[in-house]
Design a protein around this motif. Structure first.
Motif, PDB file in Angstrom:
ATOM      1  N   THR A 153      -5.297  -8.577   0.396  1.00 46.98           N
ATOM      2  CA  THR A 153      -6.539  -7.808   0.306  1.00 46.98           C
ATOM      3  C   THR A 153      -6.179  -6.378  -0.055  1.00 46.98           C
ATOM      4  OG1 THR A 153      -7.463  -9.178   2.043  1.00 46.98           O
ATOM      5  CG2 THR A 153      -8.634  -7.156   1.535  1.00 46.98           C
ATOM      6  N   SER A 154      -6.568  -5.944  -1.228  1.00 45.20           N
ATOM      7  CA  SER A 154      -6.071  -4.669  -1.738  1.00 45.20           C
ATOM      8  C   SER A 154      -6.432  -3.479  -0.856  1.00 45.20           C
ATOM      9  CB  SER A 154      -6.556  -4.438  -3.168  1.00 45.20           C
ATOM     10  OG  SER A 154      -7.956  -4.335  -3.209  1.00 45.20           O
ATOM     11  N   LYS A 155      -7.639  -3.426  -0.297  1.00 45.23           N
ATOM     12  CA  LYS A 155      -8.013  -2.261   0.512  1.00 45.23           C
ATOM     13  C   LYS A 155      -7.140  -2.165   1.760  1.00 45.23           C
ATOM     14  CE  LYS A 155     -11.772   0.362   2.345  1.00 45.23           C
ATOM     15  NZ  LYS A 155     -13.154   0.722   2.201  1.00 45.23           N
ATOM     16  N   LYS A 156      -6.951  -3.275   2.479  1.00 45.96           N
ATOM     17  CA  LYS A 156      -6.098  -3.262   3.663  1.00 45.96           C
ATOM     18  C   LYS A 156      -4.655  -2.938   3.283  1.00 45.96           C
ATOM     19  CE  LYS A 156      -8.793  -6.501   6.403  1.00 45.96           C
ATOM     20  NZ  LYS A 156      -8.810  -7.821   7.044  1.00 45.96           N
ATOM     21  N   GLN A 157      -4.231  -3.473   2.145  1.00 46.40           N
ATOM     22  CA  GLN A 157      -2.871  -3.222   1.665  1.00 46.40           C
ATOM     23  C   GLN A 157      -2.661  -1.729   1.434  1.00 46.40           C
ATOM     24  OE1 GLN A 157      -2.100  -4.705  -2.294  1.00 46.40           O
ATOM     25  NE2 GLN A 157       0.037  -5.100  -1.792  1.00 46.40           N
ATOM     26  N   TYR A 158      -3.591  -1.082   0.771  1.00 50.58           N
ATOM     27  CA  TYR A 158      -3.443   0.340   0.479  1.00 50.58           C
ATOM     28  C   TYR A 158      -3.552   1.196   1.732  1.00 50.58           C
ATOM     29  CZ  TYR A 158      -3.665  -1.026  -4.411  1.00 50.58           C
ATOM     30  OH  TYR A 158      -3.405  -1.606  -5.618  1.00 50.58           O
ATOM     31  N   ILE A 159      -4.375   0.783   2.683  1.00 47.53           N
ATOM     32  CA  ILE A 159      -4.453   1.521   3.950  1.00 47.53           C
ATOM     33  C   ILE A 159      -3.103   1.497   4.651  1.00 47.53           C
ATOM     34  CG2 ILE A 159      -5.440   1.471   6.284  1.00 47.53           C
ATOM     35  CD1 ILE A 159      -8.080   0.518   4.962  1.00 47.53           C
ATOM     36  N   LEU A 160      -2.484   0.316   4.723  1.00 51.37           N
ATOM     37  CA  LEU A 160      -1.165   0.204   5.346  1.00 51.37           C
ATOM     38  C   LEU A 160      -0.122   1.005   4.574  1.00 51.37           C
ATOM     39  CD1 LEU A 160      -1.142  -3.563   6.367  1.00 51.37           C
ATOM     40  CD2 LEU A 160      -1.377  -1.581   7.865  1.00 51.37           C
ATOM     41  N   HIS A 161      -0.218   0.995   3.246  1.00 48.76           N
ATOM     42  CA  HIS A 161       0.731   1.767   2.440  1.00 48.76           C
ATOM     43  C   HIS A 161       0.582   3.270   2.675  1.00 48.76           C
ATOM     44  CE1 HIS A 161       1.519  -1.575  -0.767  1.00 48.76           C
ATOM     45  NE2 HIS A 161       2.121  -1.805   0.400  1.00 48.76           N
ATOM     46  N   VAL A 162      -0.643   3.745   2.776  1.00 53.36           N
ATOM     47  CA  VAL A 162      -0.856   5.178   3.003  1.00 53.36           C
ATOM     48  C   VAL A 162      -0.324   5.586   4.374  1.00 53.36           C
ATOM     49  CG1 VAL A 162      -2.629   6.954   3.370  1.00 53.36           C
ATOM     50  CG2 VAL A 162      -2.811   5.412   1.417  1.00 53.36           C
ATOM     51  N   ILE A 163      -0.674   4.831   5.407  1.00 48.24           N
ATOM     52  CA  ILE A 163      -0.204   5.177   6.755  1.00 48.24           C
ATOM     53  C   ILE A 163       1.314   5.076   6.834  1.00 48.24           C
ATOM     54  CG2 ILE A 163      -0.284   4.531   9.193  1.00 48.24           C
ATOM     55  CD1 ILE A 163      -3.183   3.553   8.658  1.00 48.24           C
ATOM     56  N   GLY A 164       1.863   3.993   6.299  1.00 49.34           N
ATOM     57  CA  GLY A 164       3.318   3.827   6.299  1.00 49.34           C
ATOM     58  C   GLY A 164       4.015   4.917   5.510  1.00 49.34           C
TER      59      GLY A 164
ATOM     60  N   LEU B  78       2.942   7.965   5.000  1.00 48.27           N
ATOM     61  CA  LEU B  78       2.875   9.221   5.763  1.00 48.27           C
ATOM     62  C   LEU B  78       3.914   9.244   6.885  1.00 48.27           C
ATOM     63  CD1 LEU B  78      -0.995   9.700   5.994  1.00 48.27           C
ATOM     64  CD2 LEU B  78       0.624  11.085   4.665  1.00 48.27           C
ATOM     65  N   LEU B  79       4.089   8.102   7.551  1.00 52.22           N
ATOM     66  CA  LEU B  79       5.077   8.049   8.636  1.00 52.22           C
ATOM     67  C   LEU B  79       6.506   8.200   8.104  1.00 52.22           C
ATOM     68  CD1 LEU B  79       3.565   5.208  10.847  1.00 52.22           C
ATOM     69  CD2 LEU B  79       3.558   7.670  11.287  1.00 52.22           C
ATOM     70  N   ILE B  80       6.801   7.513   7.008  1.00 49.79           N
ATOM     71  CA  ILE B  80       8.134   7.676   6.415  1.00 49.79           C
ATOM     72  C   ILE B  80       8.281   9.089   5.856  1.00 49.79           C
ATOM     73  CG2 ILE B  80       9.723   6.879   4.619  1.00 49.79           C
ATOM     74  CD1 ILE B  80       8.510   4.097   4.956  1.00 49.79           C
ATOM     75  N   GLY B  81       7.192   9.648   5.341  1.00 47.89           N
ATOM     76  CA  GLY B  81       7.229  11.035   4.864  1.00 47.89           C
ATOM     77  C   GLY B  81       7.565  12.006   5.981  1.00 47.89           C
ATOM     78  N   ALA B  82       7.005  11.770   7.167  1.00 44.20           N
ATOM     79  CA  ALA B  82       7.327  12.625   8.318  1.00 44.20           C
ATOM     80  C   ALA B  82       8.807  12.538   8.651  1.00 44.20           C
ATOM     81  CB  ALA B  82       6.484  12.226   9.530  1.00 44.20           C
ATOM     82  N   TYR B  83       9.352  11.323   8.605  1.00 40.68           N
ATOM     83  CA  TYR B  83      10.787  11.161   8.863  1.00 40.68           C
ATOM     84  C   TYR B  83      11.621  11.856   7.791  1.00 40.68           C
ATOM     85  CZ  TYR B  83      15.444   9.309   9.089  1.00 40.68           C
ATOM     86  OH  TYR B  83      16.806   9.219   9.136  1.00 40.68           O
ATOM     87  N   SER B  84      11.219  11.760   6.534  1.00 42.03           N
ATOM     88  CA  SER B  84      12.006  12.376   5.463  1.00 42.03           C
ATOM     89  C   SER B  84      11.978  13.899   5.557  1.00 42.03           C
ATOM     90  CB  SER B  84      11.534  11.893   4.090  1.00 42.03           C
ATOM     91  OG  SER B  84      10.206  12.287   3.835  1.00 42.03           O
ATOM     92  N   VAL B  85      10.871  14.475   6.024  1.00 47.07           N
ATOM     93  CA  VAL B  85      10.822  15.927   6.248  1.00 47.07           C
ATOM     94  C   VAL B  85      11.772  16.293   7.385  1.00 47.07           C
ATOM     95  CG1 VAL B  85       9.358  17.827   7.043  1.00 47.07           C
ATOM     96  CG2 VAL B  85       8.510  16.239   5.305  1.00 47.07           C
TER      97      VAL B  85
END
Length: 71
Positions: free
Chosen positions: A26-37, A39-46
């Motif tokens: 389901t593309s909408k759920k997929q993109y929601i998980l991708h955005v949240i994931g 952001l979390l990996i982005g926080a770790y990379s910072v």
């Protein structure tokens, strides 16, 4: 709990969310998980101060957010 453990846990959770998004068709759920994931990996990379990783996650998250809201 130290900051290192916290940010590694956030990064790990981000990886799991992106992996779950890949398995969901389901593309909408997929993109929601991708955005949240992303952001979390982005926080770790910072936290890790890795410019290449920060840029990669920023691009990934922006593309996922675009795909989420374009529909």
């Amino acid at each position: 709990m130290t900051y290192a453990i916290l940010f590694k846990a956030l990064g790990g959770l981000g990886v799991l969310l992106i992996a779950a998004g890949i398995s969901i068709k389901t593309s909408k759920k997929q993109y929601i998980l991708h955005v949240i994931g992303g952001l979390l990996i982005g926080a770790y990379s910072v936290y890790a101060k890795d410019f290449v990783f920060i840029a990669l996650q920023a691009i990934f998250t922006v593309v996922a957010a675009y795909n989420l809201f374009k529909k």
